[in-house]
Design a protein around this motif. Structure first.
Motif, PDB file in Angstrom:
ATOM      1  N   ILE A 113       0.855  -1.194   0.000  1.00 12.62           N
ATOM      2  CA  ILE A 113       0.000   0.000   0.000  1.00 12.62           C
ATOM      3  C   ILE A 113       0.888   1.241   0.000  1.00 12.62           C
ATOM      4  N   THR A 114       0.411   2.262  -0.658  1.00  9.07           N
ATOM      5  CA  THR A 114       1.135   3.539  -0.708  1.00  9.07           C
ATOM      6  C   THR A 114       0.181   4.658  -0.311  1.00  9.07           C
ATOM      7  N   ASP A 163     -13.232  -8.560   5.655  1.00 11.67           N
ATOM      8  CA  ASP A 163     -12.888  -7.336   4.926  1.00 11.67           C
ATOM      9  C   ASP A 163     -12.762  -6.090   5.811  1.00 11.67           C
ATOM     10  N   VAL A 164     -12.852  -6.253   7.139  1.00 10.74           N
ATOM     11  CA  VAL A 164     -12.717  -5.095   8.037  1.00 10.74           C
ATOM     12  C   VAL A 164     -11.900  -5.498   9.261  1.00 10.74           C
ATOM     13  N   VAL A 165     -10.997  -4.628   9.665  1.00  9.43           N
ATOM     14  CA  VAL A 165     -10.240  -4.851  10.897  1.00  9.43           C
ATOM     15  C   VAL A 165     -10.481  -3.664  11.823  1.00  9.43           C
ATOM     16  N   GLY A 182     -10.406  -2.495   2.727  1.00  7.76           N
ATOM     17  CA  GLY A 182      -9.773  -2.564   1.406  1.00  7.76           C
ATOM     18  C   GLY A 182      -8.488  -3.372   1.409  1.00  7.76           C
ATOM     19  N   ASP A 183      -7.530  -2.930   0.599  1.00  9.18           N
ATOM     20  CA  ASP A 183      -6.266  -3.650   0.468  1.00  9.18           C
ATOM     21  C   ASP A 183      -5.468  -3.672   1.768  1.00  9.18           C
ATOM     22  N   HIS A 221     -10.929   6.386  10.365  1.00  2.25           N
ATOM     23  CA  HIS A 221     -11.057   5.543   9.165  1.00  2.25           C
ATOM     24  C   HIS A 221      -9.748   5.664   8.394  1.00  2.25           C
ATOM     25  N   ALA A 222      -8.954   4.596   8.465  1.00  3.57           N
ATOM     26  CA  ALA A 222      -7.580   4.638   7.965  1.00  3.57           C
ATOM     27  C   ALA A 222      -7.515   4.632   6.443  1.00  3.57           C
ATOM     28  N   ASP A 223      -6.507   5.344   5.929  1.00  2.00           N
ATOM     29  CA  ASP A 223      -6.210   5.271   4.495  1.00  2.00           C
ATOM     30  C   ASP A 223      -4.753   4.862   4.252  1.00  2.00           C
TER      31      ASP A 223
END
Length: 571
Positions: A113-114, A163-165, A182-183, A221-223
């Motif tokens: 991830i970037t 699909d969620v942590v 997501g990823d 909500h992390a990105d």
């Protein structure tokens, strides 16, 4: 037909036995496990050492196993065979699952991830920040964006769904729920995430959806995230090292990990708030903080509790109390106090004793005994008021001691002689199991029982001179007793000991003589009575006992960062 031999006395159920006459098995069921029952086997048994026999030759006789023995062994054999089959099936399944997970993790390593460079630069915040000027919350329905922030902390809780942590970070200042999707949840780092791992997370701060709960009612909500320090897992996981049901000594050995828990850290934060409150309360009373020495060559509370050490070839001790030094400050500094460690070498393993504890001591000049009691009552109540005025400290106390209520004034004042009578009337015996009598040193258990029954703070006053320290001033109206006080609190007992101090030179010299003490090492203390004496008094409060009462802890050890008590001076 093959013959299998079983000798119940000298046979062996291990790899050295073959079932032959010279190397027999010990049990029939083991023989079945090595040689499954069939028409091709016969099983001969004997007891070569213990079976009664009229002739020596009979001890060596082999006999066919009885029908009942065969039936019992067959049942056990079938049970073990089924158990072995299940274990084998489970092992195969676990192996398949492990291989499947290995392949999934290998694929996860390929996911990188970037950080999206088009997003706003994140603002770093502590996890307890709720100020709207710093953190603007977005709507749960995403009607408006929240502040993009960067948080750093350690994984305190972790829950993975499809699909969620959901993970909760802790940084020593607070807690924050973070949601990864997501990823990010497919990466190797998240799939192998362990409790205690330190990490950095970027994302948008949002309010928690209705009917949902999270610390401070907001979540991140992390990105983007990065792992900073990976924590051990499996057998070395922190939850294994400090399991809730672990032996107390194991928990003390791992105190550095226990302190990461919500309960231990809450107590330490209340402790810090209490220290602030004590200093603030003393400041309001125009009392000056001083720092007396911890290495001394005189005693205060009796020689049996002194920690002795070599000081450049001379005998010296760790201080039991700073009181004598505080008294010398009164003429030039006014009323004074100190917050210092004190050390007691008594080998007490009770839940309210420590070998090293934080001693809050104070001395006040030109006062009466009534003044001393009034000051103590006002100070304790003011300290509680100041602690509860801090929202974070008040929340921790509510968590630790939901039923806590500030003590009401005035405190109950009870003379020692009245306490003796109370103990007699309530049939609470002394340490010898006999009714209490005047002159007894009221034992901890009896004192605590009385305090718990009365269930309110007590000023226990006027103890007999024979059971108190040499420097305590005697009551002018009853020379048998001293102007002394112990402050007793429900659940913990004594938290404060204080008194008026002898201010007459002749009386103090007589006290030295009565105790068989050489007054010469105390010249600097005695001089206070020689150069402008004054009526004065003071007290010492054990911070850990105060906290045990305030936070409803069973033992004062839970109220010390790294407790020191008989037999423990680590870690």
């Amino acid at each position: 037909m093959t013959t299998i031999y079983i000798d119940e006395d000298v046979g062996r159920d291990d790899s050295t036995a073959t079932g032959s006459e010279s190397a027999p098995y010990k049990t029939l069921v083991h023989a079945f496990l090595q040689h499954a029952p069939s028409e091709g086997f016969q099983y001969l048994t004997r007891k070569s050492q213990t079976e009664p026999a009229d002739k020596d030759v009979d001890k060596l006789e082999w006999k066919s196993a009885t029908k009942s023995a065969m039936k019992k062994a067959t049942n056990l054999y079938e049970q073990r065979k089924k158990k072995a089959a299940k274990e084998q099936e489970l092992a195969i399944r676990e192996k398949q699952e492990a291989e499947k997970r290995r392949l999934v993790l290998e694929e996860a390593k390929k996911i990188i991830i970037t950080e999206d460079s088009s997003l706003p630069k994140p603002v770093r915040i502590r996890l307890d920040v709720t100020d709207p000027a710093v953190v603007k919350l977005g709507s749960p329905e995403s009607e408006g964006p929240g502040t993009r922030v960067r948080v750093l902390g350690r994984v305190h809780r972790l829950r993975a769904q499809k699909d969620v942590v959901f993970l909760t970070l802790a940084d020593g200042y607070g807690y924050l729920q973070c949601i990864l999707t997501g990823d990010m949840v497919k990466t190797y780092d998240i799939m192998t995430l362990t409790l205690g791992t330190s990490m950095s997370i970027h994302g948008e701060m949002r309010a928690v959806p209705p009917k949902q709960h999270a610390p401070n009612n907001r979540e991140l909500h992390a990105d983007f995230f990065t792992i900073i320090g990976r924590a051990a897992g499996d057998k070395e996981a922190i939850t294994t090292r400090v399991a809730p049901d672990a032996d107390p000594q194991t928990l003390y050995d791992n105190r550095h990990l226990v302190l990461r828990g919500e309960t231990a850290s809450a107590v330490m934060k209340v402790r810090a708030a209490a220290l602030r409150a004590f200093r603030k309360s003393f400041e309001e009373s125009r009392m000056l903080e001083v720092t007396p020495p911890a290495m001394v060559q005189t005693q205060v509370e009796g020689g049996s509790t002194l920690f002795k050490f070599d000081y450049y070839g001379e005998n010296a001790y760790l201080t039991q109390s700073s009181q004598l030094y505080l008294e010398t400050c009164l003429p030039s500094l006014g009323d004074v106090f100190c917050v210092c460690p004190s050390f007691r070498a008594e080998k007490s393993l009770t839940r309210r004793h420590l070998s090293e504890y934080t001693h809050i001591e104070a001395e006040l000049d030109f006062i009466t005994f009534t003044d001393l009691l009034d000051h103590l009552e006002a100070m304790i109540c003011r300290v509680i008021e100041l602690i509860l005025a801090e929202p974070e400290a008040a929340a921790h106390i509510k968590q630790l001691n939901p039923d806590f209520k500030p003590p009401s004034r005035p405190f109950r004042r009870m003379k020692y002689s009245d306490a003796i009578q109370w103990l007699i009337e309530h049939e609470i015996p002394n340490e010898e199991g006999k009714p209490h009598q005047f002159g007894d040193d009221i034992a901890e258990a009896a004192e605590r029982k009385m305090t718990d029954i009365i269930n309110q703070p007590i000023f226990l006053t006027h103890f007999p001179a024979e059971i108190k320290a040499f420097y305590m001033k005697k009551d002018p109206e009853d020379r048998r007793v001293t102007e002394s006080v112990d402050v007793l609190m429900p659940g913990v007992g004594e938290i404060v000991g204080g008194s008026m101090r002898m201010d007459d030179w002749d009386e103090l010299m007589s006290a030295y003589k009565h105790e068989g003490m050489d007054p010469s090492p105390y010249y600097w203390y005695t001089d206070q009575r020689k150069y402008g004496t004054s009526p004065h008094g003071g007290y010492g409060l054990g911070l850990e006992r105060f906290l045990a009462w305030l936070c409803a802890r069973y033992t004062v050890r839970d109220c010390s960062l790294y407790p020191r008590f008989t037999g423990r001076c680590t870690p």
